[in-house]
Every structure is written in structure tokens, then in C-alpha cells.
Scaffold this motif. Structure first.
Motif, mmCIF file in Angstrom:
data_model
loop_
_atom_site.group_PDB
_atom_site.id
_atom_site.type_symbol
_atom_site.label_atom_id
_atom_site.label_comp_id
_atom_site.label_asym_id
_atom_site.label_seq_id
_atom_site.Cartn_x
_atom_site.Cartn_y
_atom_site.Cartn_z
ATOM 1 N N SER A 175 -4.370 7.030 -1.593
ATOM 2 C CA SER A 175 -3.759 5.808 -1.415
ATOM 3 C C SER A 175 -3.740 4.909 -2.575
ATOM 4 C CB SER A 175 -4.289 4.918 -0.076
ATOM 5 O OG SER A 175 -4.028 5.725 0.995
ATOM 6 N N ILE A 222 -7.801 4.709 -3.504
ATOM 7 C CA ILE A 222 -8.543 5.616 -2.716
ATOM 8 C C ILE A 222 -8.155 6.914 -2.363
ATOM 9 C CG2 ILE A 222 -9.189 5.781 -0.314
ATOM 10 C CD1 ILE A 222 -9.508 2.886 -0.088
ATOM 11 N N LYS A 224 0.858 -1.261 0.050
ATOM 12 C CA LYS A 224 -0.030 -0.141 -0.097
ATOM 13 C C LYS A 224 0.905 1.255 0.027
ATOM 14 C CE LYS A 224 -2.548 1.696 3.750
ATOM 15 N NZ LYS A 224 -3.543 1.659 4.755
ATOM 16 N N MET A 256 -8.648 -0.805 3.021
ATOM 17 C CA MET A 256 -9.213 -0.152 1.809
ATOM 18 C C MET A 256 -10.167 -1.254 1.247
ATOM 19 S SD MET A 256 -5.542 0.280 0.063
ATOM 20 C CE MET A 256 -5.637 1.701 -1.200
#
Ligand code: ADP
Ligand code: ASP
Ligand code: MG
Length: 404
Positions: A306, A294, A263, A372
Motif C-alpha cells: 500500500s 507499507i 491510498k 497506515m
């Protein structure tokens, strides 16, 4: 005239005895099938070991040289299998990606096949030979050797099957077929008799290593039936085919996990038009595939973006995202490789509300935090801590009764 492409994965050609075994199996097939084309992976852990050698020299080796290195693995296994067939009295010839004319784009280490010539393959088949093709490798129009991304031998096999109008493509591997979850993580996972291209595509894209996702795309686009089966016994495996031909339609087909993604968060990005385009444009330029994205709600005219990428690309992302972050006046970039992506896949989701809620509640009950979320019509994915990954898969498999 019957024609089948058979692909044998790394474990299936792990040592000399296994190669001899594969040769016996191919000879048996040749008695039933007019033309047999075999695609092989590198022996056992060869590719991993080559990646390891490169890593001892450089964190960011030139990708062209990576391909020169990695493509050697499959050349060893193809030649050894040709020798083993010769030893059994079966005429055979091995060929590299270049000799077959597997033409790719220039995206080193994850090249895409553009065209397959295959004239020579056809000529050799007509002589009664078994043709053995090195998986995972291709060549650009400039004559540069490329590789097709990890697991790429699957794609070589299915793309060849499409080009040769094969009756089907058999993927021989170290499990009995496609399961409701990775049998290494969920021992009570159940083998699926059949699964649609669409579901298999989502499974492959979310970490079910058993087929490379691009191979499934080929299968779907050219209607090549795929048979994923064990290289150790004769039993039926799993057929991957069109949704219309699937008899039993389950609501949920599988839970998958992917521990190979990281991530990335670009923190404190100024909230103005064009920044996301610039960031993701630069990543695409660097040949980095971005998976989930996101963007948080903006506070004080700044926002966090992200996204997830393959951990293999993390060094590239550090550089590219770092440069963009500085250029646009963001506050910095956080990289986190300690995550897992857990996904639920099922064509029946489209018509059954409440699946997502069930998934989130099941994870919450086990105190697993969701970082997420992304969805498609037949898939829900959640990013969680890596240490929660296996437990999340097991719990969801239980909750949705996938063993039954
Ligand atoms: P090969 O070397 O034959 O290409 P891979 O290691 O690439 O084999 O793929 C087979 C592995 O995929 C299995 O050993 C299994 O652990 C893993 N796998 C992950 N998810 C699944 C699934 N849903 N069904 C079957 N295998 C899976
Ligand atoms: N040998 C390559 C890999 O390990 C390709 C493959 O096995 O499909 O990724
Ligand atoms: Mg594989």
C-alpha cells in the motif's frame, strides 16, 4: 541596500479592490525598503477554475497543455497589479517566469527550479521600479512553459529571494500566520510567533497549505528568513527560521491534515525480489510522487503493497500500477480516495518518548481506526478515514494542549 520579496496569494489578489489594496501596501513598503520585488498568485479561484475547465475535456489532459493553461492565471494578476501601482504613481513592471529566466526541469505541472537568471530583475530594480513576477511558472531550457505544482508561487518567491540575496521573504496570505492547526478546522488554533524550517517543512509536506514545501526547502538551504503574515492588516505573523534561532522550543508544534492524498493497494503481489523496485520505478518515471509506503507481512508467498499518492495523480497511478500488477501476476489494484492523513509535528519529539503512543491512544479513544503509520524524527503521520479527519485533528489538538 535593503531588498525584500513580497508574495501575495490568491485571496489577497481576489478582486480589483484587493489588488488596489495590495498596490497601496507595496507603495508603503517601497518608502521603507530600497528594492521591492512582488510575486503574485492568480486571482482568487482562477487556478481551480482552469483545472475544472480542463477536467471537463479530459481525465488525463496532456501535461504540457495543462501548464500552458494554468500559467495564464498569474499573468492576469501581475499585469493588473502593475497597472494599479502605475495608477498610484509608482513605477512598476510585470514579468513572466520566462522573462525573469526562472529555469526549470521538464516535469510539467510540478517542475523544479534549476536556476534563476534574475539579471533583468536587478536592472529594473536599479531604475527604481517595483518588479512584479508571475508566481508558479517557469520555463525549460527548450523554452517550454512549466508550472511548479499547486501553491508554487510560494516557491517562486522564496527562490527569487535566495537568488537576489533578499533580506527576507514575506508571504502575505488570508490567515495571520502559521497556526498550531489549520484555523479553518480548529478555530481555537494558536498562531506561532516562530517555527523552525525543519518543522515548517514537515508541516508543509503533511498538508499545511500555507507554504508549499519546496519553498521552505529553499528558505532553509539558502537561509532566507520567511515571514508569513496577513495581507489584510499590519500585525506580525510567523517567522520561519533556523532552529538555533528559535527562542521557545515546544515539544509539539502543530497538527496537520491532508485530504488531498489517496491510498493505493496492489493486492496479492508475488513475494520475490525486484517487484517494489519495478512498481515505484515506474511511478517515478511517470512523475508521480509517492508518500507513505507499507508492505504487509507475506502470507502464502504473496503480499500487499500500500502507498499514498496525490489524488490528482490517481488516474496516472491507475494505469501505471495496473500495468505492473498485470505484468508481475498480482491480483489487482485498489484505489481509495476516501482517506485523510493526520500528522503531529514537533522538534521536541526527538527527546520525549511516548508521543506516538499518546497519539494512537487519543485516536483509539475516539474510535478512529488507523490504516497506515509513518514517522520521521520529528513527525508521526496516520492515515484514517476521510470522515474521521477533522475530528482527529481537533482531538489531537486538544490532547496535546496546543491552544495554550
Ligand atoms: P494563498 O492563496 O495566500 O497562497 P493558501 O490557501 O495557499 O493561501 O494557504 C493559506 C491557507 O492555508 C489558510 O487559509 C489556511 O486555511 C490553510 N492552512 C492549513 N494549515 C494551516 C496552518 N497550520 N496555519 C495556517 N494556515 C493553514
Ligand atoms: N495559482 C497557483 C495555485 O493556485 C499557485 C499559487 O497560488 O501559489 O496553486
Ligand atoms: Mg498558497
Amino acid at each position: 541596500m535593503s531588498l525584500v520579496v513580497q508574495k501575495f496569494g490568491g485571496t489577497s489578489v481576489g478582486d480589483v479592490d484587493k489588488i488596489k489594496n495590495v498596490a497601496r501596501r507595496v507603495v508603503e513598503s517601497k518608502k521603507r525598503i530600497d528594492h521591492v520585488v512582488v510575486v503574485v498568485s492568480a486571482l482568487g479561484d482562477t487556478t481551480d477554475n482552469l483545472v475544472g475547465l480542463a477536467a471537463q475535456i479530459s481525465k488525463t489532459p496532456p501535461e504540457r497543455e495543462m501548464d500552458m493553461l494554468l500559467s495564464t492565471g498569474e499573468q492576469v494578476s501581475m499585469a493588473l497589479l502593475a497597472m494599479a501601482l502605475d495608477e498610484l504613481g509608482q513605477d512598476a513592471i510585470s514579468m513572466t517566469g520566462q522573462q525573469v529566466e526562472i529555469l526549470t526541469d521538464t516535469g510539467h505541472t510540478k517542475a523544479k527550479i534549476r536556476h534563476i537568471g534574475a539579471d533583468r530583475v536587478v536592472q529594473e530594480l536599479r531604475k527604481g521600479r517595483v518588479v512584479i513576477v508571475a508566481g508558479f511558472q517557469g520555463v525549460t531550457s527548450e523554452g517550454e512553459i512549466t508550472t511548479l505544482g499547486r501553491g508554487g508561487s510560494d516557491t517562486t518567491a522564496v527562490a527569487l529571494a535566495a537568488a537576489l540575496h533578499a533580506d527576507c521573504c514575506e508571504i502575505y496570505t488570508d490567515v495571520d500566520g502559521v497556526f498550531t492547526a489549520d484555523p479553518r478546522v480548529v478555530p481555537q488554533a494558536r498562531k506561532l510567533d516562530e517555527v523552525s524550517y525543519m518543522e515548517m517543512l514537515e508541516m508543509a509536506a503533511t498538508g499545511a497549505r500555507v507554504l508549499q514545501s519546496r519553498s521552505v526547502e529553499y528558505g532553509r538551504n539558502y537561509s532566507v528568513p520567511l515571514h508569513v503574515r496577513s495581507s489584510f492588516h499590519e500585525g506580525e505573523g510567523t517567522w520561519v527560521k533556523s532552529e538555533d534561532d528559535i527562542m521557545e522550543k515546544a515539544i509539539i508544534s502543530a497538527v496537520t491534515h491532508d485530504f488531498s492524498e489517496s491510498k493505493v493497494t496492489v493486492v496479492g503481489v508475488p513475494d520475490r525480489p525486484g517487484i517494489a523496485a519495478r512498481l515505484f520505478g515506474a511511478l517515478a518515471e511517470a512523475n508521480v510522487n509517492v508518500d507513505m509506503i507499507i508492505q504487509n507481512v507475506s502470507e502464502r508467498a504473496r503480499t500487499d503493497i500500500s502507498f499514498t499518492v496525490a489524488t490528482d495523480d490517481l488516474e496516472k497511478v491507475r494505469k501505471v500500477a495496473g500495468d505492473i500488477s498485470e505484468a508481475v501476476g498480482a491480483e489487482g489494484v485498489n484505489l481509495d480516495d476516501d482517506v485523510a492523513k493526520i500528522s503531529l509535528i514537533g522538534a521536541g519529539m526527538r527527546s520525549h518518548p511516548g508521543i506516538a503512543a499518546g497519539m494512537f491512544q487519543t485516536l483509539a479513544d475516539k474510535d478512529i481506526n488507523i490504516e497506515m503509520i509513518s514517522t520521521s524524527p520529528i513527525k508521526i503521520s496516520c492515515v484514517v478515514r476521510r470522515s474521521d479527519g477533522a475530528r482527529a485533528v481537533q482531538t489531537l489538538h486538544d490532547y496535546f494542549n496546543l491552544s495554550e
